[in-house]
Design an enzyme around this catalytic site. Structure first.
Site, PDB file in Angstrom:
ATOM      1  N   ALA A 196      12.689  10.157   2.503  1.00  0.00           N
ATOM      2  CA  ALA A 196      14.423  10.352   2.783  1.00  0.00           C
ATOM      3  C   ALA A 196      14.483  11.597   3.399  1.00  0.00           C
ATOM      4  O   ALA A 196      14.747  12.135   4.486  1.00  0.00           O
ATOM      5  CB  ALA A 196      14.745  10.242   1.281  1.00  0.00           C
ATOM      6  N   ARG A 197      14.712  12.705   2.243  1.00  0.00           N
ATOM      7  CA  ARG A 197      15.004  14.279   2.697  1.00  0.00           C
ATOM      8  C   ARG A 197      13.950  14.881   1.957  1.00  0.00           C
ATOM      9  O   ARG A 197      13.904  14.858   0.871  1.00  0.00           O
ATOM     10  CB  ARG A 197      16.385  14.554   2.670  1.00  0.00           C
ATOM     11  CG  ARG A 197      17.265  14.052   3.742  1.00  0.00           C
ATOM     12  CD  ARG A 197      17.001  14.761   5.319  1.00  0.00           C
ATOM     13  NE  ARG A 197      17.796  14.156   6.127  1.00  0.00           N
ATOM     14  CZ  ARG A 197      17.466  13.380   6.941  1.00  0.00           C
ATOM     15  NH1 ARG A 197      16.498  12.538   6.911  1.00  0.00           N
ATOM     16  NH2 ARG A 197      18.311  12.996   7.960  1.00  0.00           N
TER      17      ARG A 197
ATOM     18  N   HIS B 276       7.901  14.042  10.067  1.00  0.00           N
ATOM     19  CA  HIS B 276       9.143  13.306  10.180  1.00  0.00           C
ATOM     20  C   HIS B 276       9.392  12.486  11.204  1.00  0.00           C
ATOM     21  O   HIS B 276      10.088  12.370  12.223  1.00  0.00           O
ATOM     22  CB  HIS B 276      10.275  14.424  10.246  1.00  0.00           C
ATOM     23  CG  HIS B 276      11.587  14.026   9.886  1.00  0.00           C
ATOM     24  ND1 HIS B 276      12.564  14.650   9.169  1.00  0.00           N
ATOM     25  CD2 HIS B 276      12.170  12.918   9.868  1.00  0.00           C
ATOM     26  CE1 HIS B 276      13.529  13.918   8.761  1.00  0.00           C
ATOM     27  NE2 HIS B 276      13.380  12.718   9.171  1.00  0.00           N
TER      28      HIS B 276
ATOM     29  N   GLY C 295      19.578   1.219  -0.646  1.00  0.00           N
ATOM     30  CA  GLY C 295      20.376   1.011   0.517  1.00  0.00           C
ATOM     31  C   GLY C 295      19.393   0.275   1.357  1.00  0.00           C
ATOM     32  O   GLY C 295      18.662  -0.483   1.155  1.00  0.00           O
ATOM     33  N   ARG C 296      20.041   0.310   2.507  1.00  0.00           N
ATOM     34  CA  ARG C 296      19.342  -0.457   3.630  1.00  0.00           C
ATOM     35  C   ARG C 296      17.623   0.078   3.921  1.00  0.00           C
ATOM     36  O   ARG C 296      17.051  -1.187   4.002  1.00  0.00           O
ATOM     37  CB  ARG C 296      19.996  -0.150   5.027  1.00  0.00           C
ATOM     38  CG  ARG C 296      21.415  -0.756   5.149  1.00  0.00           C
ATOM     39  CD  ARG C 296      22.005  -0.038   6.451  1.00  0.00           C
ATOM     40  NE  ARG C 296      22.191   1.483   6.553  1.00  0.00           N
ATOM     41  CZ  ARG C 296      23.508   1.689   6.407  1.00  0.00           C
ATOM     42  NH1 ARG C 296      24.551   0.974   6.749  1.00  0.00           N
ATOM     43  NH2 ARG C 296      23.810   3.165   6.352  1.00  0.00           N
ATOM     44  N   ILE C 297      17.362   1.008   3.863  1.00  0.00           N
ATOM     45  CA  ILE C 297      15.930   1.197   4.069  1.00  0.00           C
ATOM     46  C   ILE C 297      15.128   0.880   3.000  1.00  0.00           C
ATOM     47  O   ILE C 297      14.125   0.369   2.831  1.00  0.00           O
ATOM     48  CB  ILE C 297      15.782   2.935   4.471  1.00  0.00           C
ATOM     49  CG1 ILE C 297      16.363   3.197   5.877  1.00  0.00           C
ATOM     50  CG2 ILE C 297      14.167   3.198   4.639  1.00  0.00           C
ATOM     51  CD1 ILE C 297      16.314   4.514   6.146  1.00  0.00           C
TER      52      ILE C 297
ATOM     53  N   ARG D  74      22.575   3.414  -8.227  1.00  0.00           N
ATOM     54  CA  ARG D  74      23.780   3.703  -8.976  1.00  0.00           C
ATOM     55  C   ARG D  74      24.296   1.990  -9.387  1.00  0.00           C
ATOM     56  O   ARG D  74      24.771   1.686 -10.272  1.00  0.00           O
ATOM     57  CB  ARG D  74      24.800   4.510  -8.302  1.00  0.00           C
ATOM     58  CG  ARG D  74      24.694   5.920  -8.589  1.00  0.00           C
ATOM     59  CD  ARG D  74      25.711   6.551  -8.088  1.00  0.00           C
ATOM     60  NE  ARG D  74      25.868   6.342  -6.764  1.00  0.00           N
ATOM     61  CZ  ARG D  74      26.028   7.285  -5.656  1.00  0.00           C
ATOM     62  NH1 ARG D  74      26.850   8.459  -6.238  1.00  0.00           N
ATOM     63  NH2 ARG D  74      26.265   7.149  -4.263  1.00  0.00           N
TER      64      ARG D  74
ATOM     65  N   GLY E 196       9.848   9.059  10.806  1.00  0.00           N
ATOM     66  CA  GLY E 196      10.696   7.797  10.321  1.00  0.00           C
ATOM     67  C   GLY E 196      11.143   6.877  11.473  1.00  0.00           C
ATOM     68  O   GLY E 196      10.654   5.648  11.656  1.00  0.00           O
TER      69      GLY E 196
ATOM     70  N   GLU F 222      11.935  21.894   6.785  1.00  0.00           N
ATOM     71  CA  GLU F 222      11.185  21.392   8.067  1.00  0.00           C
ATOM     72  C   GLU F 222      11.527  22.569   9.279  1.00  0.00           C
ATOM     73  O   GLU F 222      12.812  23.030   9.322  1.00  0.00           O
ATOM     74  CB  GLU F 222      11.781  20.137   8.769  1.00  0.00           C
ATOM     75  CG  GLU F 222      11.440  19.216   7.378  1.00  0.00           C
ATOM     76  CD  GLU F 222      11.701  17.713   7.730  1.00  0.00           C
ATOM     77  OE1 GLU F 222      12.127  17.579   9.109  1.00  0.00           O
ATOM     78  OE2 GLU F 222      11.623  16.710   6.849  1.00  0.00           O
TER      79      GLU F 222
HETATM   80  C1  GLV Z   1      16.223  10.751  10.176  1.00  0.00           C
HETATM   81  O1  GLV Z   1      15.525  11.267   9.380  1.00  0.00           O
HETATM   82  C2  GLV Z   1      17.470  10.146  10.094  1.00  0.00           C
HETATM   83  O2  GLV Z   1      18.303  10.363   9.165  1.00  0.00           O
HETATM   84  O3  GLV Z   1      17.797   9.604  10.814  1.00  0.00           O
END
Ligand code: GLV
Length: 318
Positions: free
Chosen positions: A236-237, A284, A156-158, A179, A286, A266
């Site tokens: 991501a998560r 976390h 995706g974008r990231i 996908r 990001g 978390e």
């Molecule tokens: C951070 O983890 C977000 O989803 O923006």
């Protein structure tokens, strides 16, 4: 309109929100709303600017009963802490903050990639602990980054922003698992299976959205496909990876290292993970730059303003 802002946010956004709405600020930098508190908020406010860790679960919507809230403006791109089906059923719109955090999040991916490859955190601990005895030709040798293959899970974008950095900055061949095919505007080869990316990449970077569909996508079997010196990065998560399986793979040195910005529960980070020198662990971070956090806050607020003015919500996801 009564608006609740569930966490401390940058001052500029606080002022902008106050100028416009009757705002309640929760005096809490890091701790999110419990399900019970989320239920009360749904009952008491017209709009809520919320974020990661606020538990807008199906149970919270159920407990709320008579819901006054019309908009949940999430500060963040990932909104897996909001039960989308329950929000839709309750007639509550959900918005998020895509795009504005893409670069910052990709940068944290690169921070972890470089820090794991070059043992930056371990080196920092060595110096601070007074244990450094001087320069040595074989001391703390890491892994070369330039020219190595990066495998991106979720283009995706990231994912594409990470690919761009790896390709243009470090001459890295890019392969990815997604996908659908994606045109990242650079040479990137889509591979047919997750196992193939895991097996062929020197660095695996996970950038899929969180949620039920991707929970434990990276399981023991996927980790077992990695090269023994392979480096695993998750921005991501936390629950996209089976954390216990990852800890076992790292502890038994079946993979080279891991760089993690996210965790399954978390802010709890298992002691077994914290004890490993082949893991670089960030809290976390990001999207954590002032510029990005201001842009995220403004975007979330703009969605609430759009609602107040009866316009379509620009970043509506539910
Ligand atoms: C951070 O983890 C977000 O989803 O923006």
């Amino acid at each position: 309109m009564k608006v609740l802002i569930t966490r401390e946010i940058p001052e500029r956004i606080v002022e902008a929100a106050k100028a416009r709405f009757d705002v309640t600020f929760r005096d809490e930098p890091c701790v999110g709303l419990t399900e019970e508190e989320a239920a009360v908020a749904l009952r008491d406010y017209d709009a809520i600017l919320l974020t990661l860790g606020d538990q807008f679960s199906a149970r919270a919507f159920e407990m709320a009963g008579d819901i006054r809230c019309k908009v949940l403006a999430n500060f963040g791109v990932g909104y897996n802490h909001i039960d989308a089906a329950a929000a839709a059923a309750a007639g509550v719109a959900v918005t998020n903050t895509p795009d504005v955090l893409t670069d910052a999040t990709a940068d944290i991916g690169m921070t972890l990639l470089l820090a794991t490859a070059r043992q930056a955190a371990l080196g920092d601990r060595l110096v601070r602990g007074g244990g450094w005895k001087g320069w040595g030709p074989t001391q703390m040798m890491g892994t070369h980054v330039t020219g190595k293959t990066v495998g991106i899970i979720g283009m995706g974008r990231i994912g594409q922003a990470v690919a761009k950095r790896c390709h243009y900055g470090f001459d890295m061949p890019v392969i990815y698992y997604n996908r659908s095919a994606k045109d990242a505007g650079l040479p990137a080869r889509q591979v047919e299976s997750l196992a193939t990316v895991m097996a062929q990449a020197d660095f695996v970077v996970v950038t899929v959205p969180g949620g039920a569909e991707t929970r434990h996508l990276i399981d023991a079997e996927a980790l077992a496909a990695m090269k023994p010196e392979g480096i695993f990065i998750n921005i991501a998560r936390g629950d996209v990876v089976d954390e216990e399986a990852l800890i076992a793979a790292l502890a038994e040195k079946r993979i080279g290292a891991a760089g993690l910005d996210v965790y399954a529960q978390e802010p709890f980070v298992p002691e077994a993970l914290r004890a490993l020198d082949n893991a670089v662990l960030l809290p976390h971070l990001g999207s954590a730059t002032l510029e990005t956090r201001e842009a995220m806050g403004q975007m979330a607020l703009d969605n609430i303003i759009a609602h107040a003015e009866g316009r379509d919500l620009p970043q509506r996801v539910v």
